[in-house]
Design an enzyme around this catalytic site. Structure first.
Site, PDB file in Angstrom:
ATOM      1  N   CYS A 207       0.816  -1.065  -0.158  1.00  0.00           N
ATOM      2  CA  CYS A 207      -0.043   0.068  -0.001  1.00  0.00           C
ATOM      3  C   CYS A 207       0.974   1.068   0.011  1.00  0.00           C
ATOM      4  O   CYS A 207       2.234   1.244   0.087  1.00  0.00           O
ATOM      5  CB  CYS A 207      -0.838  -0.078   1.312  1.00  0.00           C
ATOM      6  SG  CYS A 207      -0.153   0.245   2.737  1.00  0.00           S
TER       7      CYS A 207
ATOM      8  N   CYS B 199       3.551   1.638   2.565  1.00  0.00           N
ATOM      9  CA  CYS B 199       4.920   0.857   2.184  1.00  0.00           C
ATOM     10  C   CYS B 199       5.644   1.567   1.525  1.00  0.00           C
ATOM     11  O   CYS B 199       7.088   1.785   1.625  1.00  0.00           O
ATOM     12  CB  CYS B 199       4.644  -0.354   1.349  1.00  0.00           C
ATOM     13  SG  CYS B 199       3.718  -1.648   2.401  1.00  0.00           S
TER      14      CYS B 199
ATOM     15  N   ASP C   8      11.694  26.474 -33.183  1.00  0.00           N
ATOM     16  CA  ASP C   8      12.869  26.681 -34.061  1.00  0.00           C
ATOM     17  C   ASP C   8      12.311  26.420 -35.424  1.00  0.00           C
ATOM     18  O   ASP C   8      11.424  25.774 -35.711  1.00  0.00           O
ATOM     19  CB  ASP C   8      14.078  26.083 -33.546  1.00  0.00           C
ATOM     20  CG  ASP C   8      15.187  26.082 -34.525  1.00  0.00           C
ATOM     21  OD1 ASP C   8      15.659  27.219 -34.995  1.00  0.00           O
ATOM     22  OD2 ASP C   8      15.918  25.267 -34.983  1.00  0.00           O
TER      23      ASP C   8
ATOM     24  N   ASP D 169      16.022  21.636 -32.196  1.00  0.00           N
ATOM     25  CA  ASP D 169      16.725  20.478 -32.456  1.00  0.00           C
ATOM     26  C   ASP D 169      18.202  20.859 -32.337  1.00  0.00           C
ATOM     27  O   ASP D 169      19.055  19.648 -32.671  1.00  0.00           O
ATOM     28  CB  ASP D 169      16.264  19.822 -33.918  1.00  0.00           C
ATOM     29  CG  ASP D 169      17.236  20.798 -35.116  1.00  0.00           C
ATOM     30  OD1 ASP D 169      17.168  21.992 -34.885  1.00  0.00           O
ATOM     31  OD2 ASP D 169      17.410  20.246 -35.909  1.00  0.00           O
TER      32      ASP D 169
ATOM     33  N   ASP E 295      19.764  25.962 -29.843  1.00  0.00           N
ATOM     34  CA  ASP E 295      18.176  25.963 -29.231  1.00  0.00           C
ATOM     35  C   ASP E 295      18.457  25.553 -27.588  1.00  0.00           C
ATOM     36  O   ASP E 295      17.300  25.779 -26.945  1.00  0.00           O
ATOM     37  CB  ASP E 295      17.456  24.672 -29.866  1.00  0.00           C
ATOM     38  CG  ASP E 295      17.187  25.342 -31.293  1.00  0.00           C
ATOM     39  OD1 ASP E 295      16.842  26.397 -31.576  1.00  0.00           O
ATOM     40  OD2 ASP E 295      17.178  24.452 -32.209  1.00  0.00           O
TER      41      ASP E 295
END
Length: 798
Positions: free
Chosen positions: A99, A102, A502, A691, A695
Site C-alpha cells: 500500500c 509501504c 525553431d 533540435d 536551441d
C-alpha cells in the site's frame, strides 16, 4: 514411511517424505522441494543471482530474508548500476509493497542514509529507482537495508519483471483458490448455524458445526492470509502501520473472537474472517492483472533489446550476455535478429526494419559503414556489426531509461496523496478503537463495526491514483514515439498555452539545398570553395547543405588554421594570411563588411567575405516537414498559440508563418535572444521545440523543452520531452495526452478521497457489515486501475 523413501529439499536441506514432493524443472533439471514455500524461495534466490548461497556448508534453513542478508553479490549488482551526474543509480523490483504506507516507509528509511540522494517508489509496478553516491554505500548494502525491513529486492530487468509478475500471480492464484474452496465449505456450516439461530438447534450439533467452521477457516486465515499477516508484522516491527495491519487486525479479531465465542457459547464470526481474506485476495488478483496491462508500454520497449548476442572472440563466434558487449566488439546478426546495441555495419548488406524506433514502415538498406541502432530488426542476410556503445548506453537503453524515470518520478499532484498516506493508517486505527468503545458502551455489535472500519479503509486507491495514470500515459506515449522525462513533465505539459518553434530542422526537415548563387566578385567555384573551407567543421544544417553542393561540384574543403564559431550567426576563420568570414547578413555587417541588398524570396542566405571584401552569397531552401501544416492546424483548433523563433532573416520567417498560419514570429535571433524571448513569455506555460545546439538555452528556459529525433546531443539533454520519430503531429498528441492524464489523476484522487470519506462513516455507524466492507475496499482499488487503463485508448485528437 521407510528412510529410503525420504527426500532432501534443495532449499532448506531438510528430509521429507515423498508424498510431500513439490518439483520445479529448471534448465532441464528437476529439483525437489518439501513445500511450495521452499520452491518459491529457491526461485527468488536463483533469480537474484545468489545460487552460491546453496553452496555454503555453514548455511542453515531460515527465512528468505536471511538468505538475502547472507549473500548480496556486489559484482553481480554492479552490472545494473548506472552513472548519472550526481553519482550512481539502480532500479530494483521490490516484493512486499502492499500500500501507499509501504512506499512511505521505504522512501524515508533509505533517505536516512546520507549517501542515498533520492528514492522513488512506483507503487503500480513495485519498481524502485535509487540514486546514491557509490563511494559511501553499495547497491548490495541498499538491498540489505530493504531486506532488514522485510522487502526483498532484485535488479530490475525485463526477465526479472516477467518472473516477478509470474510469481506474484501464481502465489495469488494458489492462495485465492484455497480461500475460495474452503470458504465455500465454510458457508455451508455458517448457513446451518444461521438456521439454527432462528429455528433452534441442539447444543451438540451447534458445537460440531462450529468446530468444522473453525477447522476450514484456519487455513484461510493463516495460509491464504499469510501475506497480510507477514506485512502486518513487518509494519509493527518498523513502527510504520500499513494496510496489511488493518486487514490482519480485522481478520484476527473476527477469528480469535470466534474461538473465544465457542468456549462461551456466543455467536461465532468465522465466515467474516474468511470472507475478508477471500474478497481482498480477489481484488489483489484483479489488481495484479491490471498492473501488468498498465506496464505494457515499457514492456514493449524492453522486449526490443535481445538479452543474448553472438560476439567474435578467440577466433570463433561465442554467445554472450548483451550486457557484456563493449565498444569495439564485433557481433553477428542473422536474418530475424534484433540489434542489442548501437553499431556500424562492418561486413555484409541487409535491410533493417527501423519501424520500432523511427516509426517508418519501409525497411532501410544498410551497407558497410552504415549506422544501426539497438532495437531494430535485421530482415534478410547476415551482417557483422562493430559495437559503438555498450548496451547501457545504446539508443534503446537511453530511451527506455527516460520512460522508466518518467514512470518513477512523481508528479506534483501526488504530493497530497503522499502526505495523507503518512497519517492515514494511524487515524483509521484510532477511529476503529473509538468505534469499538462506542458500540461496546451501547451494547451493540462493537467488534463487527470496528472490524468493518479496519477493513473498509483503503489507502491503496490513494497510492494507485497518480502512479498508474502516469505509468500508462508514459507507456502509451512511448509507443507513439514520445518520451516524457518525468511525471512532473507530464503534468506541466497539461498546462502549456504557448508553443515556440525553431525553424531549421524543426519545422523544416533540416536538409537545406543550395538553390541559388549570387556573386559580387570572383566565380561560383571560388565562392563555394571559400564557404566549404570555413563550414567544413560545422554541424549546422546550412553548413551541411553547402558542403553537399561543394562535393557535387568536386570541391574538396581545404583546412583552416583557426576558426571561431559565433553560434547562430556565423564563423570567422584564418587560412594562412587570408581572413574569411561566413554567416548571415547581420553577422557580416557587424564584422564591418559592406553588403549589397539582395532579394532571395524568403530563403536562407550564407554570405562570404575574404580579407574584408564581400564575395557573394548562396541561397538555400529547406523543405517544410510534410506534417507541419496539419500540426499547426491542430494546435490552432485546440486553442494553442504558436510562435516562430529563428536566427534567419525576417522575410524568411514571414514566408514560413504565412505558409503554415503561425501566429507570430521573431527573426534574426541569437541563441541568447531566443532564451530571452522565452523568459519574456512568463508566467505563461511555454513549450520550446528545437533540435540544435543553438536551441539549448531556449529549451532550458522554457516550461518544457522538446527535442526531435536526430537532434544534437546537447538539445536532447536540455529537453524534457523527446520525439523519437520526426513526426510533428506527435506534439498535439502529447499535449492532449497530458491533459487527459491530469484529468484522469484528478478523477482517481477524487474517487479515492470520496470513497474513504463515505465508507468509513458508514462502517462507524454500523451500516456496513465486514463482508461488504472487504468487497468495497477491493472494488475501490480496481476502479482506480480501470479508470487509468482508459488512457491506453488515447490515440486521436479531440
Amino acid at each position: 514411511m521407510p528412510p529410503a523413501a525420504e527426500l532432501t529439499c534443495v532449499h532448506c536441506a531438510e528430509k521429507f517424505p515423498a508424498a510431500d514432493l513439490v518439483t520445479a524443472k529448471i534448465n532441464d533439471t528437476t529439483h525437489s522441494f518439501c513445500c511450495y514455500g521452499c520452491r518459491g524461495a529457491y526461485l527468488i534466490i536463483r533469480g537474484a543471482g545468489l545460487e552460491h548461497f546453496y553452496q555454503r556448508r555453514d548455511r542453515q534453513a531460515g527465512t528468505l530474508k536471511e538468505a538475502f542478508n547472507l549473500r548480496f553479490d556486489d559484482a553481480y549488482l554492479a552490472r545494473f548500476v548506472r552513472h548519472h551526474e550526481a553519482g550512481e543509480e539502480i532500479s530494483l523490483i521490490v516484493d512486499g509493497i502492499r500500500c501507499a504506507s509501504c512506499v512511505w516507509l521505504i522512501e524515508r528509511l533509505l533517505l536516512k542514509h546520507p549517501a542515498i540522494l533520492s528514492v522513488r517508489v512506483n507503487f503500480a509496478t513495485h519498481r524502485v529507482l535509487i540514486r546514491f553516491t557509490g563511494a559511501d554505500i553499495s547497491a548490495a548494502q541498499i538491498c540489505r537495508k530493504l531486506a532488514d525491513i522485510g522487502y526483498l529486492a532484485r535488479p530490475y530487468t525485463f526477465d526479472e519483471l516477467q518472473q516477478s509478475a509470474h510469481r506474484e500471480m501464481r502465489s495469488l492464484l494458489m492462495r485465492f483458490g484455497t480461500a475460495v474452496f474452503l470458504t465455500m465449505q465454510l458457508m455451508g456450516f455458517s448457513l446451518a448455524l444461521y438456521a439454527g439461530y432462528f429455528q433452534g438447534i441442539d447444543p451438540q450439533t451447534k458445537s460440531m458445526l462450529e468446530y468444522f467452521a473453525a477447522i476450514v477457516t484456519t487455513p484461510v486465515v493463516f495460509y491464504s492470509g499469510y501475506p497480510f499477516l507477514r506485512g502486518a508484522w513487518i509494519s509493527l516491527r518498523n513502527y510504520q502501520p500499513n494496510m496489511d495491519l488493518l486487514i490482519a487486525l480485522g481478520t484476527l479479531c473476527a477469528y480469535f473472537y470466534s474461538l473465544y465465542a465457542m468456549a462461551t457459547d456466543a455467536e461465532v464470526y468465522f465466515e467474516t474472517a474468511a470472507m475478508i481474506i477471500t474478497l481482498i485476495l480477489a481484488g489483489r488478483l484483479i489488481e495484479a492483472g491490471a498492473r501488468r496491462k498498465a506496464a505494457a508500454g515499457i514492456d514493449r520497449l524492453l522486449k526490443l533489446a535481445p538479452t543474448r548476442a553472438l560476439r567474435y572472440e578467440n577466433d570463433s563466434w561465442q554467445e554472450v550476455d548483451s550486457q557484456q558487449l563493449q565498444p569495439g566488439d564485433l557481433i553477428q546478426l542473422k536474418a530475424g535478429d534484433r540489434l542489442p546495441v548501437d553499431g556500424i555495419v562492418a561486413r555484409g548488406t541487409s535491410e533493417i526494419d527501423e519501424a520500432a524506433v523511427t516509426g517508418e514502415p519501409l525497411p532501410v538498406l544498410k551497407e558497410h559503414g552504415a549506422q544501426v541502432v539497438s532495437g531494430t530488426l535485421n530482415l534478410n542476410g547476415t551482417i557483422e556489426v562493430k559495437v559503438t556503445s555498450a548496451a547501457a548506453d545504446s539508443f534503446l537503453a537511453r530511451m527506455t531509461a527516460i520512460v522508466e524515470r518518467a514512470q518513477t518520478d512523481q508528479a506534483p499532484i501526488q504530493r497530497l496523496a503522499d502526505r495523507v498516506a503518512g497519517v492515514f493508517i494511524p487515524i483509521v486505527l484510532l477511529i476503529a478503537a473509538a468505534t469499538f468503545i462506542y458500540w461496546h458502551l451501547r451494547d451493540g455489535a462493537a467488534l463487527l463495526n470496528a472490524v468493518s472500519v479496519l477493513v473498509v479503509a483503503c489507502p491503496c486507491a490513494l497510492g494507485l491514483a497518480t502512479p498508474t495514470a502516469v505509468m500508462i500515459a508514459t507507456g502509451r506515449a512511448a509507443e507513439a514515439g514520445v518520451l516524457f522525462r518525468g511525471g512532473d513533465i507530464l503534468e506541466a505539459a497539461s498546462h502549456i498555452k504557448i508553443l515556440a518553434f525553431d525553424k531549421t530542422g524543426t519545422i523544416t526537415i533540416g536538409r537545406p539545398q543550395v538553390v541559388g548563387i549570387t556573386l559580387s566578385h570572383g566565380n561560383e567555384q571560388q565562392l563555394l570553395q571559400g564557404l566549404a573551407d570555413v563550414e567544413a567543421g560545422s554541424r549546422h544544417p546550412l553548413a551541411r547543405g553547402i558542403l553537399k553542393e561543394a562535393a557535387r561540384r568536386g570541391i574538396i574543403p581545404a583546412a583552416v588554421d583557426k576558426s571561431t564559431t559565433h553560434t547562430g550567426l556565423g564563423i570567422v576563420a584564418w587560412q594562412g594570411n587570408t581572413h574569411l568570414i561566413a554567416g548571415n547578413r547581420r553577422f557580416l555587417k557587424e564584422q564591418g563588411i559592406d553588403l549589397p541588398e539582395t532579394a532571395t524570396a524568403g530563403r536562407s542566405e550564407v554570405h562570404l567575405a575574404r580579407d574584408g571584401r564581400y564575395i557573394g552569397l548562396v541561397t538555400l531552401d529547406d523543405e517544410i516537414r510534410p506534417d507541419a501544416q496539419q500540426m499547426f492546424n491542430d494546435l490552432q483548433r485546440l486553442g494553442y498559440t504558436s510562435l516562430l523563433l529563428t536566427g534567419d532573416r525576417e522575410d524568411v520567417a514571414r514566408r514560413i508563418c504565412s505558409l503554415l498560419a503561425i501566429d507570430t514570429w521573431h527573426a534574426e535571433l541569437t541563441p541568447e535572444q531566443k532564451a530571452l524571448q522565452i523568459e519574456q513569455l512568463a508566467p505563461a506555460a511555454v513549450m520550446m521545440v528545437g533540435d540544435g545546439i543553438n536551441d539549448a538555452p531556449a529549451l532550458s528556459k522554457a516550461t518544457i523543452g522538446c527535442a526531435i529525433a536526430g537532434s544534437t546531443d546537447i538539445a536532447v539533454e536540455s529537453a524534457d520531452l523527446i520525439l523519437t520519430r520526426p513526426h510533428l503531429a506527435n506534439i498535439p498528441f502529447a499535449l492532449c495526452l497530458a491533459q487527459k492524464t491530469l484529468v484522469n489523476i484528478k478523477q482517481n484522487l477524487a474517487w479515492a478521497f470520496s470513497y474513504n470519506l463515505i465508507a468509513i462513516p458508514l462502517a462507524v455507524s454500523g451500516l456496513l457489515a465486514p463482508v461488504y466492507a472487504a468487497a468495497a475496499m477491493a472494488i475501490s482499488s480496481i476502479c482506480v486501475l480501470l479508470n487509468s487503463l482508459r488512457l491506453k485508448r488515447h490515440g486521436h485528437l479531440p
